[in-house]
Design a protein around this motif. Structure first.
Motif, PDB file in Angstrom:
ATOM      1  N   TYR A 144     -17.569  42.625 -31.714  1.00 35.78           N
ATOM      2  CA  TYR A 144     -16.330  41.720 -31.958  1.00 35.78           C
ATOM      3  C   TYR A 144     -16.240  41.841 -33.338  1.00 35.78           C
ATOM      4  O   TYR A 144     -15.520  40.884 -34.322  1.00 35.78           O
ATOM      5  CB  TYR A 144     -16.510  40.260 -31.752  1.00 35.78           C
ATOM      6  CG  TYR A 144     -16.398  40.164 -30.147  1.00 35.78           C
ATOM      7  CD1 TYR A 144     -15.049  39.653 -29.642  1.00 35.78           C
ATOM      8  CD2 TYR A 144     -17.335  40.379 -29.111  1.00 35.78           C
ATOM      9  CE1 TYR A 144     -15.130  39.493 -28.283  1.00 35.78           C
ATOM     10  CE2 TYR A 144     -16.848  40.288 -27.768  1.00 35.78           C
ATOM     11  CZ  TYR A 144     -15.899  39.824 -27.397  1.00 35.78           C
ATOM     12  OH  TYR A 144     -15.726  39.818 -26.062  1.00 35.78           O
ATOM     13  N   GLY A 145     -16.793  42.836 -34.265  1.00 42.75           N
ATOM     14  CA  GLY A 145     -16.581  42.800 -35.607  1.00 42.75           C
ATOM     15  C   GLY A 145     -17.805  42.772 -36.492  1.00 42.75           C
ATOM     16  O   GLY A 145     -17.852  42.770 -37.744  1.00 42.75           O
ATOM     17  N   LEU A 168     -15.031  36.336 -30.615  1.00 44.96           N
ATOM     18  CA  LEU A 168     -13.850  35.969 -31.044  1.00 44.96           C
ATOM     19  C   LEU A 168     -13.154  35.408 -29.839  1.00 44.96           C
ATOM     20  O   LEU A 168     -13.719  35.749 -28.527  1.00 44.96           O
ATOM     21  CB  LEU A 168     -13.231  37.219 -31.484  1.00 44.96           C
ATOM     22  CG  LEU A 168     -13.905  38.057 -32.785  1.00 44.96           C
ATOM     23  CD1 LEU A 168     -12.791  38.888 -33.146  1.00 44.96           C
ATOM     24  CD2 LEU A 168     -14.140  36.784 -34.038  1.00 44.96           C
ATOM     25  N   LYS A 173      -9.796  35.691 -32.663  1.00 45.02           N
ATOM     26  CA  LYS A 173     -10.126  34.817 -33.876  1.00 45.02           C
ATOM     27  C   LYS A 173     -11.545  34.085 -33.743  1.00 45.02           C
ATOM     28  O   LYS A 173     -11.874  33.811 -32.711  1.00 45.02           O
ATOM     29  CB  LYS A 173      -9.155  33.819 -34.130  1.00 45.02           C
ATOM     30  CG  LYS A 173      -7.734  34.310 -34.328  1.00 45.02           C
ATOM     31  CD  LYS A 173      -6.582  33.135 -34.510  1.00 45.02           C
ATOM     32  CE  LYS A 173      -5.228  33.741 -34.850  1.00 45.02           C
ATOM     33  NZ  LYS A 173      -4.047  32.909 -34.674  1.00 45.02           N
ATOM     34  N   LEU A 174     -12.152  33.868 -34.662  1.00 47.05           N
ATOM     35  CA  LEU A 174     -13.322  33.110 -34.602  1.00 47.05           C
ATOM     36  C   LEU A 174     -13.086  31.526 -34.062  1.00 47.05           C
ATOM     37  O   LEU A 174     -11.929  31.110 -34.593  1.00 47.05           O
ATOM     38  CB  LEU A 174     -13.832  32.847 -36.193  1.00 47.05           C
ATOM     39  CG  LEU A 174     -14.667  34.107 -36.917  1.00 47.05           C
ATOM     40  CD1 LEU A 174     -14.900  33.843 -38.185  1.00 47.05           C
ATOM     41  CD2 LEU A 174     -15.737  34.606 -35.996  1.00 47.05           C
ATOM     42  N   ALA A 195     -18.425  39.844 -41.555  1.00 47.24           N
ATOM     43  CA  ALA A 195     -17.950  40.957 -40.533  1.00 47.24           C
ATOM     44  C   ALA A 195     -17.817  42.278 -41.420  1.00 47.24           C
ATOM     45  O   ALA A 195     -17.499  42.195 -42.423  1.00 47.24           O
ATOM     46  CB  ALA A 195     -17.139  40.397 -39.929  1.00 47.24           C
ATOM     47  N   TYR A 198     -12.942  42.240 -39.324  1.00 44.30           N
ATOM     48  CA  TYR A 198     -12.570  41.174 -38.977  1.00 44.30           C
ATOM     49  C   TYR A 198     -11.193  40.873 -40.060  1.00 44.30           C
ATOM     50  O   TYR A 198     -11.477  40.672 -41.264  1.00 44.30           O
ATOM     51  CB  TYR A 198     -13.333  40.033 -38.947  1.00 44.30           C
ATOM     52  CG  TYR A 198     -12.821  38.533 -38.482  1.00 44.30           C
ATOM     53  CD1 TYR A 198     -12.359  38.357 -37.279  1.00 44.30           C
ATOM     54  CD2 TYR A 198     -12.739  37.551 -39.295  1.00 44.30           C
ATOM     55  CE1 TYR A 198     -11.618  37.317 -36.968  1.00 44.30           C
ATOM     56  CE2 TYR A 198     -12.011  36.176 -38.969  1.00 44.30           C
ATOM     57  CZ  TYR A 198     -11.689  36.286 -37.776  1.00 44.30           C
ATOM     58  OH  TYR A 198     -10.999  34.973 -37.179  1.00 44.30           O
ATOM     59  N   SER A 329      -6.341  40.580 -33.960  1.00 38.40           N
ATOM     60  CA  SER A 329      -5.977  39.270 -34.443  1.00 38.40           C
ATOM     61  C   SER A 329      -4.697  39.341 -34.915  1.00 38.40           C
ATOM     62  O   SER A 329      -4.331  38.266 -35.627  1.00 38.40           O
ATOM     63  CB  SER A 329      -7.039  39.083 -35.617  1.00 38.40           C
ATOM     64  OG  SER A 329      -8.244  39.418 -35.203  1.00 38.40           O
TER      65      SER A 329
END
Ligand code: PLP
Length: 443
Positions: A144-145, A168, A173-174, A195, A198, A329
């Motif tokens: 996820y980055g 994410l 998104k976080l 990250a 991200y 994202s």
């Protein structure tokens, strides 16, 4: 004298004794001058940084520090194991002072360590400073980055420590509520925010509150966004984070190395965890180049550079969206763009990201393949990661970003067609040569 001529003369000195290495250096210089570098973790250093790396400091052994710690206070006293440190001590103290000025607005409340050989050892040192083997740390999952050193299963950060991960949400998104829930469930001693892939801003303040709530140390690993944080283009981790780590060779445009900045109270344990726990002698020539790069990063010119990096990324991402590439994202708020090239919506079929990255390279556009959220096979990812730090150093602006987006689209459309790819390559070389010919950075 142009930098290129200067470095070509330097290379002739090497060539007179070692033609094999000189030829490779010259070929690499040509590769860098004739392709568009969109790898977000790469950049071009100034001649001053490059020459500091080649300075006589490379000959010096300086195990230890130019200071000692006594009851939590930093004492200005030679803490080295070898003689001959008068210049090395001054140099390292200068680099530390500049790191503090660059990364904090209150240098006396923080401590900086400039000895990490690179970003990964900087992170290992911080983890070692706060955790005992078996303790729990929490970071963003690699697919996820997150970075390998944030507890990935192939990294010692998971072999020696109990690593748990946040990911994410479906929008890429976080999800801070979920991060908070996980932190309360696993009670990590260390939370890593930061990250390697991200595209959105990171809310360090929220991370700080979560860390405080569960009694964790907050490490902000800003390797990718350091230059944005120190110029106000991205919220700064301090005072929310306890420690910052960063590579100095990415957006910061310095030598390949790592820097650690922490609240002063943690200085003794961070220094000890880096040396003698993890590394031997520091690379003093690299520290010289770091000092040069830190000064450069405090200039007005660098501020304008960071602003343009973000602007360029925005334009590149908007154009890519117009060509109906799928952006993870939904776009970018920093220097980095992640596209899912397998599941794009522009009618172009790409088998996998490795293959597409190779086709792009053939067209003269250098990127890297990357996992995207939900990728089942990290070794066969669906994403291409790109960023604007390097092209912005060359002086490229919005107009060139639009052109680059078009060239990426054309490469996707004609990916199977070698002669079309060769045409795109000529366009790339023409475009990039206008910027590399007289650059103060390309060597
Ligand atoms: C690049 C990077 C590192 C590691 O740096 P190296 O110099 O390759 O060891 C660590 N963390 C993050 C977030 C990075 O992007």
């Amino acid at each position: 004298m142009k930098n290129r001529e200067l470095f070509s003369q330097i290379n002739q000195v090497i060539a007179s004794k070692d033609s094999e290495v000189a030829e490779l250096i010259s070929a690499e210089s040509y590769r860098q001058r004739s392709t568009i570098c969109l790898i977000p973790s790469e950049n071009y250093v100034s001649a001053e940084v490059a020459l500091a790396l080649a300075s006589p400091f490379t000959n010096k052994y300086s195990e230890g520090y130019p200071h000692v710690w006594k009851e939590g206070n930093l004492i200005d006293k030679n803490g080295r194991y070898y003689q001959g440190q008068e210049n090395a001590n001054k140099l390292e103290k200068l680099a530390i002072q500049r790191a503090l000025e660059l990364f904090t607005d209150n240098p006396s409340a923080y401590h900086a360590n400039v000895q990490a050989i690179s970003g990964a050892p900087a992170n290992l040192a911080v983890i070692g400073a706060f955790l005992k083997p078996g303790d729990t740390l929490m970071g963003l999952a690699l697919d996820y980055g997150g970075h390998l050193t944030h507890g990935h299963k192939v990294s010692v950060t998971s072999h020696y420590y109990n690593a748990v991960h946040y990911t994410l949400n479906e929008e890429g998104k976080l999800d801070y509520d979920e991060i908070e829930r996980l932190a309360e469930e696993y009670k990590p001693k260390l939370i890593i925010s930061g990250a390697t892939a991200y595209p959105l801003k990171i809310d360090f303040e929220r991370f700080g509150r979560i860390a405080k709530k569960v009694g964790a140390i907050l490490l902000a690993d800003i390797s990718h966004i350091a230059g944005l944080c120190v110029t106000g283009e991205h919220p700064h981790p301090f005072p929310h984070a306890d420690v910052i780590t960063s590579t100095t060779h990415k957006i910061l445009r310095g030598p390949r190395a790592g820097v650690i900045v922490c609240k002063k109270e943690y200085g003794p344990q961070v220094d000890k965890a880096l040396f003698p726990a993890l590394q031997g002698g520091p690379h003093m020539n690299t520290i010289a180049a770091m000092a040069v790069a830190f000064k450069e990063a405090m200039s007005e010119e660098y501020k304008a550079y960071a602003k343009q990096v973000v602007k360029n990324a925005k334009v590149l991402s908007e154009k890519l969206k117009e060509y109906k590439f799928k952006l993870i994202s939904g776009g970018t708020e920093n220097h980095l763009i992640l596209i899912d090239v397998v599941n794009n919506e522009n009618g172009v079929t790409v088998k996998n990201a490795s293959w597409f990255a190779e086709r792009l390279e053939l067209a003269g556009i250098v990127t890297n393949k990357n996992t995207v959220p939900g990728d089942a096979k990290p070794w066969n990812p669906s994403g291409i990661r790109m960023g604007t730090p390097a092209v912005t150093t060359l002086g490229m602006k919005e107009k060139e970003m639009e052109k680059i987006a078009e060239l990426i689209w054309l490469t996707a459309k004609h990916a199977e067609d070698d002669s079309k790819i060769a045409e795109i390559r000529s366009e790339v070389e023409l475009l990039v040569s206008k910027f590399t010919e007289d650059s103060n950075f390309i060597i």
